[in-house]
Scaffold this motif. Structure first.
Motif, PDB file in Angstrom:
ATOM      1  N   MET A 101     -28.351   3.967  -3.542  1.00 30.13           N
ATOM      2  CA  MET A 101     -27.439   4.915  -4.173  1.00 30.13           C
ATOM      3  C   MET A 101     -26.653   5.688  -3.108  1.00 30.13           C
ATOM      4  SD  MET A 101     -28.352   8.027  -6.829  1.00 30.13           S
ATOM      5  CE  MET A 101     -29.294   6.927  -7.882  1.00 30.13           C
ATOM      6  N   GLY A 102     -27.334   6.044  -2.021  1.00 27.85           N
ATOM      7  CA  GLY A 102     -26.664   6.741  -0.929  1.00 27.85           C
ATOM      8  C   GLY A 102     -25.606   5.876  -0.271  1.00 27.85           C
ATOM      9  N   MET A 103     -25.888   4.583  -0.074  1.00 27.19           N
ATOM     10  CA  MET A 103     -24.906   3.667   0.501  1.00 27.19           C
ATOM     11  C   MET A 103     -23.699   3.519  -0.421  1.00 27.19           C
ATOM     12  SD  MET A 103     -25.850   2.519   3.507  1.00 27.19           S
ATOM     13  CE  MET A 103     -24.670   1.182   3.628  1.00 27.19           C
ATOM     14  N   LEU A 104     -23.962   3.384  -1.719  1.00 25.80           N
ATOM     15  CA  LEU A 104     -22.864   3.283  -2.682  1.00 25.80           C
ATOM     16  C   LEU A 104     -22.010   4.542  -2.683  1.00 25.80           C
ATOM     17  CD1 LEU A 104     -24.543   1.547  -5.749  1.00 25.80           C
ATOM     18  CD2 LEU A 104     -22.522   0.736  -4.536  1.00 25.80           C
ATOM     19  N   TYR A 105     -22.670   5.689  -2.567  1.00 28.70           N
ATOM     20  CA  TYR A 105     -21.946   6.952  -2.562  1.00 28.70           C
ATOM     21  C   TYR A 105     -20.999   7.029  -1.358  1.00 28.70           C
ATOM     22  CZ  TYR A 105     -21.027  11.962  -2.595  1.00 28.70           C
ATOM     23  OH  TYR A 105     -20.404  13.187  -2.605  1.00 28.70           O
ATOM     24  N   VAL A 106     -21.436   6.519  -0.214  1.00 26.24           N
ATOM     25  CA  VAL A 106     -20.564   6.475   0.963  1.00 26.24           C
ATOM     26  C   VAL A 106     -19.274   5.723   0.635  1.00 26.24           C
ATOM     27  CG1 VAL A 106     -20.310   5.539   3.301  1.00 26.24           C
ATOM     28  CG2 VAL A 106     -22.434   6.663   2.647  1.00 26.24           C
ATOM     29  N   CYS A 107     -19.398   4.613  -0.086  1.00 31.11           N
ATOM     30  CA  CYS A 107     -18.235   3.780  -0.415  1.00 31.11           C
ATOM     31  C   CYS A 107     -17.245   4.487  -1.332  1.00 31.11           C
ATOM     32  CB  CYS A 107     -18.688   2.483  -1.063  1.00 31.11           C
ATOM     33  SG  CYS A 107     -19.682   1.423   0.007  1.00 31.11           S
ATOM     34  N   MET A 108     -17.696   5.486  -2.083  1.00 32.27           N
ATOM     35  CA  MET A 108     -16.830   6.170  -3.050  1.00 32.27           C
ATOM     36  C   MET A 108     -16.115   7.388  -2.462  1.00 32.27           C
ATOM     37  SD  MET A 108     -17.710   4.161  -5.440  1.00 32.27           S
ATOM     38  CE  MET A 108     -19.088   3.114  -5.932  1.00 32.27           C
ATOM     39  N   LEU A 109     -16.435   7.754  -1.246  1.00 28.53           N
ATOM     40  CA  LEU A 109     -15.925   9.006  -0.674  1.00 28.53           C
ATOM     41  C   LEU A 109     -14.492   8.883  -0.160  1.00 28.53           C
ATOM     42  CD1 LEU A 109     -19.028  10.258   1.352  1.00 28.53           C
ATOM     43  CD2 LEU A 109     -18.070  11.249  -0.740  1.00 28.53           C
ATOM     44  N   PRO A 110     -13.766  10.019  -0.066  1.00 26.77           N
ATOM     45  CA  PRO A 110     -12.441  10.019   0.561  1.00 26.77           C
ATOM     46  C   PRO A 110     -12.548   9.903   2.072  1.00 26.77           C
ATOM     47  CG  PRO A 110     -13.060  12.248  -0.036  1.00 26.77           C
ATOM     48  CD  PRO A 110     -14.122  11.353  -0.600  1.00 26.77           C
ATOM     49  N   SER A 111     -11.405   9.764   2.715  1.00 26.51           N
ATOM     50  CA  SER A 111     -11.358   9.652   4.170  1.00 26.51           C
ATOM     51  C   SER A 111     -11.566  11.020   4.823  1.00 26.51           C
ATOM     52  CB  SER A 111     -10.006   9.087   4.596  1.00 26.51           C
ATOM     53  OG  SER A 111      -9.926   8.970   5.996  1.00 26.51           O
ATOM     54  N   THR A 112     -11.890  10.989   6.102  1.00 32.89           N
ATOM     55  CA  THR A 112     -11.988  12.227   6.867  1.00 32.89           C
ATOM     56  C   THR A 112     -10.587  12.798   7.124  1.00 32.89           C
ATOM     57  OG1 THR A 112     -11.890  11.044   8.962  1.00 32.89           O
ATOM     58  CG2 THR A 112     -14.068  11.450   8.051  1.00 32.89           C
ATOM     59  N   VAL A 113     -10.530  14.047   7.538  1.00 28.16           N
ATOM     60  CA  VAL A 113      -9.247  14.678   7.859  1.00 28.16           C
ATOM     61  C   VAL A 113      -9.117  14.871   9.366  1.00 28.16           C
ATOM     62  CG1 VAL A 113      -7.757  16.677   7.517  1.00 28.16           C
ATOM     63  CG2 VAL A 113      -9.125  15.832   5.615  1.00 28.16           C
ATOM     64  N   GLN A 114      -9.968  15.752   9.929  1.00 33.39           N
ATOM     65  CA  GLN A 114      -9.815  16.122  11.335  1.00 33.39           C
ATOM     66  C   GLN A 114      -9.931  14.936  12.284  1.00 33.39           C
ATOM     67  OE1 GLN A 114     -11.825  17.614   9.127  1.00 33.39           O
ATOM     68  NE2 GLN A 114     -11.958  19.819   9.461  1.00 33.39           N
ATOM     69  N   SER A 115     -11.001  14.150  12.147  1.00 34.48           N
ATOM     70  CA  SER A 115     -11.227  13.074  13.115  1.00 34.48           C
ATOM     71  C   SER A 115     -10.213  11.945  12.955  1.00 34.48           C
ATOM     72  CB  SER A 115     -12.659  12.534  12.998  1.00 34.48           C
ATOM     73  OG  SER A 115     -12.928  12.098  11.690  1.00 34.48           O
ATOM     74  N   SER A 116      -9.785  11.656  11.722  1.00 36.08           N
ATOM     75  CA  SER A 116      -8.771  10.614  11.530  1.00 36.08           C
ATOM     76  C   SER A 116      -7.475  10.979  12.246  1.00 36.08           C
ATOM     77  CB  SER A 116      -8.496  10.416  10.035  1.00 36.08           C
ATOM     78  OG  SER A 116      -9.605   9.870   9.376  1.00 36.08           O
ATOM     79  N   ILE A 117      -7.082  12.230  12.107  1.00 33.56           N
ATOM     80  CA  ILE A 117      -5.854  12.703  12.759  1.00 33.56           C
ATOM     81  C   ILE A 117      -6.022  12.715  14.270  1.00 33.56           C
ATOM     82  CG2 ILE A 117      -4.292  14.671  13.015  1.00 33.56           C
ATOM     83  CD1 ILE A 117      -5.059  15.411  10.084  1.00 33.56           C
ATOM     84  N   ALA A 118      -7.175  13.198  14.734  1.00 29.92           N
ATOM     85  CA  ALA A 118      -7.423  13.292  16.173  1.00 29.92           C
ATOM     86  C   ALA A 118      -7.429  11.906  16.822  1.00 29.92           C
ATOM     87  CB  ALA A 118      -8.752  13.997  16.430  1.00 29.92           C
ATOM     88  N   PHE A 119      -8.089  10.933  16.213  1.00 31.66           N
ATOM     89  CA  PHE A 119      -8.149   9.592  16.779  1.00 31.66           C
ATOM     90  C   PHE A 119      -6.789   8.909  16.727  1.00 31.66           C
ATOM     91  CE2 PHE A 119     -12.864   9.509  15.554  1.00 31.66           C
ATOM     92  CZ  PHE A 119     -13.247   9.882  16.835  1.00 31.66           C
ATOM     93  N   THR A 120      -6.038   9.124  15.634  1.00 35.43           N
ATOM     94  CA  THR A 120      -4.691   8.554  15.536  1.00 35.43           C
ATOM     95  C   THR A 120      -3.796   9.094  16.639  1.00 35.43           C
ATOM     96  OG1 THR A 120      -4.881   8.294  13.135  1.00 35.43           O
ATOM     97  CG2 THR A 120      -2.666   8.287  14.054  1.00 35.43           C
TER      98      THR A 120
END
Length: 326
Positions: A101-120
Protein backbone atom coordinates in the motif's frame (compact mmCIF):
# COMPACT_ATOMS: atom_id res chain seq x y z
CA UNK A 1 29.04 7.56 13.77
CA UNK A 2 29.69 11.32 14.23
CA UNK A 3 31.71 11.26 11.00
CA UNK A 4 28.81 9.61 9.21
CA UNK A 5 26.32 12.20 10.53
CA UNK A 6 28.64 15.01 9.48
CA UNK A 7 28.22 13.94 5.85
CA UNK A 8 24.41 14.10 6.04
CA UNK A 9 22.29 17.20 5.44
CA UNK A 10 20.08 18.74 8.13
CA UNK A 11 16.90 17.27 6.72
CA UNK A 12 18.20 13.68 6.64
CA UNK A 13 19.56 13.97 10.19
CA UNK A 14 16.15 15.25 11.27
CA UNK A 15 14.47 12.24 9.65
CA UNK A 16 16.79 9.85 11.49
CA UNK A 17 16.16 11.61 14.81
CA UNK A 18 12.37 11.65 14.22
CA UNK A 19 12.30 7.93 13.44
CA UNK A 20 14.52 7.14 16.44
CA UNK A 21 12.43 9.29 18.77
CA UNK A 22 9.21 7.71 17.52
CA UNK A 23 10.60 4.23 18.20
CA UNK A 24 12.35 4.94 21.52
CA UNK A 25 10.06 7.62 23.02
CA UNK A 26 6.62 7.19 21.42
CA UNK A 27 3.89 9.62 22.40
CA UNK A 28 0.71 8.19 23.91
CA UNK A 29 -2.40 9.31 25.75
CA UNK A 30 -2.84 13.07 25.91
CA UNK A 31 0.51 13.63 24.18
CA UNK A 32 -0.70 11.67 21.18
CA UNK A 33 -3.57 14.17 20.82
CA UNK A 34 -1.21 17.11 21.31
CA UNK A 35 1.22 15.96 18.62
CA UNK A 36 -1.61 15.14 16.20
CA UNK A 37 -3.00 18.68 16.61
CA UNK A 38 0.49 20.14 16.21
CA UNK A 39 0.94 18.15 12.99
CA UNK A 40 -2.29 19.55 11.55
CA UNK A 41 -1.33 23.11 12.54
CA UNK A 42 2.12 22.72 10.97
CA UNK A 43 0.59 21.42 7.72
CA UNK A 44 -1.77 24.41 7.57
CA UNK A 45 1.13 26.84 8.10
CA UNK A 46 3.27 25.02 5.52
CA UNK A 47 0.74 25.30 2.69
CA UNK A 48 -0.12 28.88 3.63
CA UNK A 49 3.56 29.77 3.15
CA UNK A 50 3.64 27.84 -0.14
CA UNK A 51 0.75 29.95 -1.37
CA UNK A 52 2.37 33.17 -0.21
CA UNK A 53 5.67 32.55 -2.02
CA UNK A 54 4.47 30.97 -5.29
CA UNK A 55 4.68 33.49 -8.13
CA UNK A 56 1.48 33.74 -10.20
CA UNK A 57 3.50 35.01 -13.16
CA UNK A 58 5.74 31.93 -13.16
CA UNK A 59 2.68 29.68 -13.09
CA UNK A 60 1.07 31.53 -16.01
CA UNK A 61 4.23 31.49 -18.16
CA UNK A 62 4.78 27.83 -17.49
CA UNK A 63 1.17 26.94 -18.28
CA UNK A 64 1.63 28.31 -21.79
CA UNK A 65 4.07 25.46 -22.48
CA UNK A 66 1.17 23.01 -22.56
CA UNK A 67 2.99 20.10 -24.26
CA UNK A 68 5.64 20.00 -21.58
CA UNK A 69 3.12 20.39 -18.75
CA UNK A 70 0.95 17.68 -20.25
CA UNK A 71 3.81 15.18 -20.43
CA UNK A 72 4.90 15.88 -16.84
CA UNK A 73 1.31 15.55 -15.58
CA UNK A 74 0.84 12.32 -17.56
CA UNK A 75 4.05 10.89 -16.12
CA UNK A 76 3.08 11.85 -12.57
CA UNK A 77 -0.60 10.91 -12.52
CA UNK A 78 -0.94 8.30 -15.31
CA UNK A 79 2.35 6.48 -15.97
CA UNK A 80 3.41 6.22 -12.32
CA UNK A 81 0.00 4.89 -11.14
CA UNK A 82 -0.05 2.37 -14.00
CA UNK A 83 3.43 1.16 -13.02
CA UNK A 84 2.15 0.75 -9.48
CA UNK A 85 -1.02 -1.09 -10.49
CA UNK A 86 0.88 -3.51 -12.75
CA UNK A 87 3.47 -4.10 -10.01
CA UNK A 88 0.89 -4.54 -7.24
CA UNK A 89 0.67 -8.37 -7.39
CA UNK A 90 4.47 -8.68 -7.10
CA UNK A 91 4.73 -6.08 -4.33
CA UNK A 92 1.92 -7.67 -2.37
CA UNK A 93 3.42 -11.16 -2.58
CA UNK A 94 6.91 -10.01 -1.56
CA UNK A 95 6.30 -7.07 0.79
CA UNK A 96 2.87 -7.82 2.22
CA UNK A 97 -0.26 -5.62 2.12
CA UNK A 98 0.95 -2.67 4.25
CA UNK A 99 4.24 -2.00 2.45
CA UNK A 100 2.53 -2.71 -0.88
CA UNK A 101 0.00 0.00 0.00
CA UNK A 102 2.89 2.34 0.79
CA UNK A 103 4.52 1.62 -2.59
CA UNK A 104 1.23 2.26 -4.38
CA UNK A 105 0.79 5.50 -2.47
CA UNK A 106 4.19 6.68 -3.72
CA UNK A 107 2.95 6.18 -7.30
CA UNK A 108 -0.10 8.41 -6.68
CA UNK A 109 1.80 11.41 -5.29
CA UNK A 110 2.55 14.74 -7.05
CA UNK A 111 6.05 15.81 -8.01
CA UNK A 112 8.44 17.61 -5.71
CA UNK A 113 8.84 21.39 -5.93
CA UNK A 114 12.15 22.57 -4.45
CA UNK A 115 14.43 19.73 -5.54
CA UNK A 116 12.94 19.45 -9.05
CA UNK A 117 13.60 23.14 -9.65
CA UNK A 118 17.04 23.01 -8.05
CA UNK A 119 18.18 20.00 -10.11
CA UNK A 120 16.75 21.47 -13.33
CA UNK A 121 18.65 24.71 -12.70
CA UNK A 122 21.86 22.84 -11.83
CA UNK A 123 21.71 20.80 -15.04
CA UNK A 124 20.98 23.79 -17.28
CA UNK A 125 17.34 22.97 -17.97
CA UNK A 126 14.20 25.08 -18.46
CA UNK A 127 13.77 26.47 -14.93
CA UNK A 128 10.57 28.43 -15.66
CA UNK A 129 8.88 25.31 -16.99
CA UNK A 130 10.13 23.31 -13.99
CA UNK A 131 8.72 25.87 -11.56
CA UNK A 132 5.31 25.65 -13.21
CA UNK A 133 5.33 21.86 -13.65
CA UNK A 134 6.24 21.17 -10.05
CA UNK A 135 3.84 23.79 -8.69
CA UNK A 136 0.90 22.70 -10.85
CA UNK A 137 1.65 19.08 -9.97
CA UNK A 138 1.36 19.90 -6.27
CA UNK A 139 -1.97 21.64 -6.83
CA UNK A 140 -3.34 18.80 -8.97
CA UNK A 141 -2.17 16.34 -6.33
CA UNK A 142 -4.56 17.84 -3.78
CA UNK A 143 -7.42 16.44 -5.88
CA UNK A 144 -5.88 13.63 -7.96
CA UNK A 145 -3.90 11.84 -5.24
CA UNK A 146 -6.90 11.07 -2.99
CA UNK A 147 -8.98 10.29 -6.09
CA UNK A 148 -6.39 7.78 -7.36
CA UNK A 149 -5.97 6.30 -3.89
CA UNK A 150 -9.75 5.90 -3.61
CA UNK A 151 -10.02 4.22 -7.02
CA UNK A 152 -7.22 1.74 -6.36
CA UNK A 153 -8.27 0.86 -2.83
CA UNK A 154 -11.95 0.50 -3.75
CA UNK A 155 -10.97 -1.93 -6.52
CA UNK A 156 -8.81 -3.81 -4.04
CA UNK A 157 -11.72 -4.30 -1.64
CA UNK A 158 -10.73 -1.53 0.77
CA UNK A 159 -13.02 1.21 1.92
CA UNK A 160 -11.56 3.77 -0.46
CA UNK A 161 -11.58 7.52 0.09
CA UNK A 162 -14.91 9.18 0.76
CA UNK A 163 -16.04 12.77 0.25
CA UNK A 164 -15.11 13.76 3.81
CA UNK A 165 -11.47 13.03 2.94
CA UNK A 166 -11.60 15.59 0.12
CA UNK A 167 -13.12 18.12 2.51
CA UNK A 168 -10.39 17.50 5.09
CA UNK A 169 -7.72 17.94 2.43
CA UNK A 170 -9.36 21.17 1.29
CA UNK A 171 -9.51 22.50 4.86
CA UNK A 172 -5.96 21.56 5.79
CA UNK A 173 -4.13 22.00 2.45
CA UNK A 174 -6.08 23.85 -0.25
CA UNK A 175 -7.73 26.57 1.87
CA UNK A 176 -4.43 27.63 3.51
CA UNK A 177 -2.76 27.66 0.07
CA UNK A 178 -5.47 29.89 -1.41
CA UNK A 179 -5.30 32.14 1.67
CA UNK A 180 -1.55 32.41 1.12
CA UNK A 181 -2.12 33.42 -2.50
CA UNK A 182 -4.49 36.20 -1.37
CA UNK A 183 -2.02 37.34 1.30
CA UNK A 184 0.85 37.33 -1.19
CA UNK A 185 0.56 41.06 -1.99
CA UNK A 186 1.24 41.90 1.66
CA UNK A 187 3.63 39.19 2.81
CA UNK A 188 4.92 37.62 -0.43
CA UNK A 189 8.18 39.56 -0.59
CA UNK A 190 8.84 38.99 3.11
CA UNK A 191 8.33 35.21 2.73
CA UNK A 192 10.61 35.06 -0.33
CA UNK A 193 13.38 37.00 1.44
CA UNK A 194 13.07 34.76 4.52
CA UNK A 195 13.56 31.42 2.78
CA UNK A 196 14.85 29.86 5.98
CA UNK A 197 11.37 30.25 7.46
CA UNK A 198 9.70 28.13 4.76
CA UNK A 199 12.62 25.70 4.76
CA UNK A 200 12.39 25.11 8.51
CA UNK A 201 8.59 24.91 8.34
CA UNK A 202 8.84 22.41 5.49
CA UNK A 203 11.36 20.21 7.30
CA UNK A 204 9.88 20.46 10.79
CA UNK A 205 6.39 19.55 9.49
CA UNK A 206 7.73 16.33 7.99
CA UNK A 207 9.77 15.55 11.12
CA UNK A 208 6.70 16.07 13.29
CA UNK A 209 4.45 13.88 11.12
CA UNK A 210 7.15 11.18 10.89
CA UNK A 211 7.56 11.15 14.68
CA UNK A 212 3.80 10.88 15.20
CA UNK A 213 3.45 8.10 12.61
CA UNK A 214 6.30 6.02 14.06
CA UNK A 215 4.94 6.60 17.57
CA UNK A 216 1.58 5.17 16.50
CA UNK A 217 3.35 2.23 14.89
CA UNK A 218 5.28 1.46 18.08
CA UNK A 219 2.22 1.71 20.31
CA UNK A 220 0.21 -0.54 17.96
CA UNK A 221 3.05 -3.09 17.71
CA UNK A 222 3.53 -2.65 13.94
CA UNK A 223 7.33 -3.06 14.05
CA UNK A 224 7.42 -6.38 15.91
CA UNK A 225 6.84 -8.42 12.77
CA UNK A 226 8.85 -6.31 10.26
CA UNK A 227 12.06 -8.09 9.16
CA UNK A 228 15.10 -6.16 7.99
CA UNK A 229 14.87 -7.99 4.67
CA UNK A 230 11.65 -6.07 3.96
CA UNK A 231 13.57 -2.78 4.05
CA UNK A 232 16.06 -4.13 1.52
CA UNK A 233 13.19 -5.27 -0.68
CA UNK A 234 11.53 -1.83 -0.46
CA UNK A 235 14.84 -0.21 -1.48
CA UNK A 236 15.12 -2.56 -4.47
CA UNK A 237 11.56 -1.93 -5.64
CA UNK A 238 11.93 1.84 -5.19
CA UNK A 239 15.12 1.71 -7.27
CA UNK A 240 13.36 -0.18 -10.07
CA UNK A 241 10.39 2.23 -9.96
CA UNK A 242 12.66 5.29 -10.16
CA UNK A 243 14.73 3.77 -12.97
CA UNK A 244 11.57 3.02 -14.97
CA UNK A 245 10.27 6.58 -14.48
CA UNK A 246 13.61 8.16 -15.48
CA UNK A 247 13.87 5.99 -18.59
CA UNK A 248 10.27 6.60 -19.69
CA UNK A 249 10.41 10.39 -19.23
CA UNK A 250 13.73 10.54 -21.13
CA UNK A 251 12.43 8.28 -23.91
CA UNK A 252 9.10 10.09 -24.36
CA UNK A 253 10.60 13.60 -24.22
CA UNK A 254 13.15 12.62 -26.87
CA UNK A 255 10.56 10.99 -29.13
CA UNK A 256 8.34 14.08 -28.87
CA UNK A 257 11.34 16.22 -29.95
CA UNK A 258 11.60 18.50 -26.95
CA UNK A 259 14.71 20.65 -26.62
CA UNK A 260 17.52 19.58 -24.29
CA UNK A 261 16.45 22.20 -21.71
CA UNK A 262 12.86 21.02 -21.79
CA UNK A 263 13.88 17.35 -21.56
CA UNK A 264 15.83 18.06 -18.38
CA UNK A 265 12.78 19.73 -16.79
CA UNK A 266 10.52 16.86 -17.89
CA UNK A 267 12.84 14.16 -16.52
CA UNK A 268 13.33 15.81 -13.13
CA UNK A 269 9.70 16.91 -12.64
CA UNK A 270 8.13 13.79 -14.09
CA UNK A 271 10.18 11.18 -12.23
CA UNK A 272 10.09 12.50 -8.67
CA UNK A 273 7.59 12.24 -5.83
CA UNK A 274 6.99 14.72 -3.02
CA UNK A 275 7.67 13.73 0.57
CA UNK A 276 6.72 17.25 1.73
CA UNK A 277 3.22 16.90 0.26
CA UNK A 278 2.89 13.15 0.53
CA UNK A 279 3.28 12.67 4.28
CA UNK A 280 0.93 15.49 5.36
CA UNK A 281 -1.63 14.27 2.81
CA UNK A 282 -1.19 10.70 4.05
CA UNK A 283 -2.07 11.94 7.52
CA UNK A 284 -5.41 13.17 6.15
CA UNK A 285 -6.24 10.37 3.68
CA UNK A 286 -5.49 7.59 6.17
CA UNK A 287 -6.76 9.44 9.25
CA UNK A 288 -7.50 7.04 12.09
CA UNK A 289 -5.49 4.20 10.54
CA UNK A 290 -1.98 3.12 11.62
CA UNK A 291 0.40 4.55 9.01
CA UNK A 292 3.74 3.49 10.46
CA UNK A 293 4.64 1.12 7.61
CA UNK A 294 3.02 3.29 4.95
CA UNK A 295 5.65 6.02 5.34
CA UNK A 296 8.62 3.71 4.75
CA UNK A 297 8.39 3.49 0.92
CA UNK A 298 8.02 7.26 0.45
CA UNK A 299 10.96 7.93 2.79
CA UNK A 300 13.14 5.41 0.92
CA UNK A 301 12.04 6.68 -2.51
CA UNK A 302 12.67 10.29 -1.44
CA UNK A 303 16.26 9.67 -0.38
CA UNK A 304 16.94 7.52 -3.45
CA UNK A 305 15.59 10.09 -5.90
CA UNK A 306 17.67 12.84 -4.29
CA UNK A 307 20.89 10.84 -4.63
CA UNK A 308 20.24 9.67 -8.19
CA UNK A 309 18.95 13.03 -9.49
CA UNK A 310 21.81 14.87 -7.82
CA UNK A 311 24.27 12.65 -9.72
CA UNK A 312 22.40 13.19 -13.01
CA UNK A 313 22.21 16.97 -12.51
CA UNK A 314 25.97 17.22 -11.91
CA UNK A 315 26.69 15.00 -14.92
CA UNK A 316 24.42 16.94 -17.27
CA UNK A 317 25.81 20.26 -16.00
CA UNK A 318 29.25 19.16 -17.26
CA UNK A 319 27.74 18.34 -20.66
CA UNK A 320 26.43 21.89 -21.23
CA UNK A 321 28.09 23.33 -24.32
CA UNK A 322 29.41 19.95 -25.49
CA UNK A 323 26.33 19.15 -27.54
CA UNK A 324 25.96 15.73 -25.91
CA UNK A 325 22.55 14.10 -25.77
CA UNK A 326 20.84 13.11 -22.55
Amino acid sequence: MPGFLAKLDRFTIGLIVSVGAGILVPCSGVWDTVFSRLSDAAIVLLFFLYGAKLSRRSVWEGLMHWRLQGLVAASTFVIFPLLGIFSMPLWNSVLGPDLCMGMLYVCMLPSTVQSSIAFTSMAGGNVAAAICSASVSSLLGVFLTPLLVGLVWSRGGEGGVDFSTFLNICYIILVPFVAGQFAQRWIGKWVVTHRNLTSWTDHSTIWLVIYTAFSHAMINGVWKNLPWLSLVEVLAFCGLLLAAALWLTAFLSRRLRFSREDRIAIIFCGSKKSLATGIPMMNVIFAGAPIGLLVIPIMVFHQLQLMVCSFLARKWAKDVGKGEQL
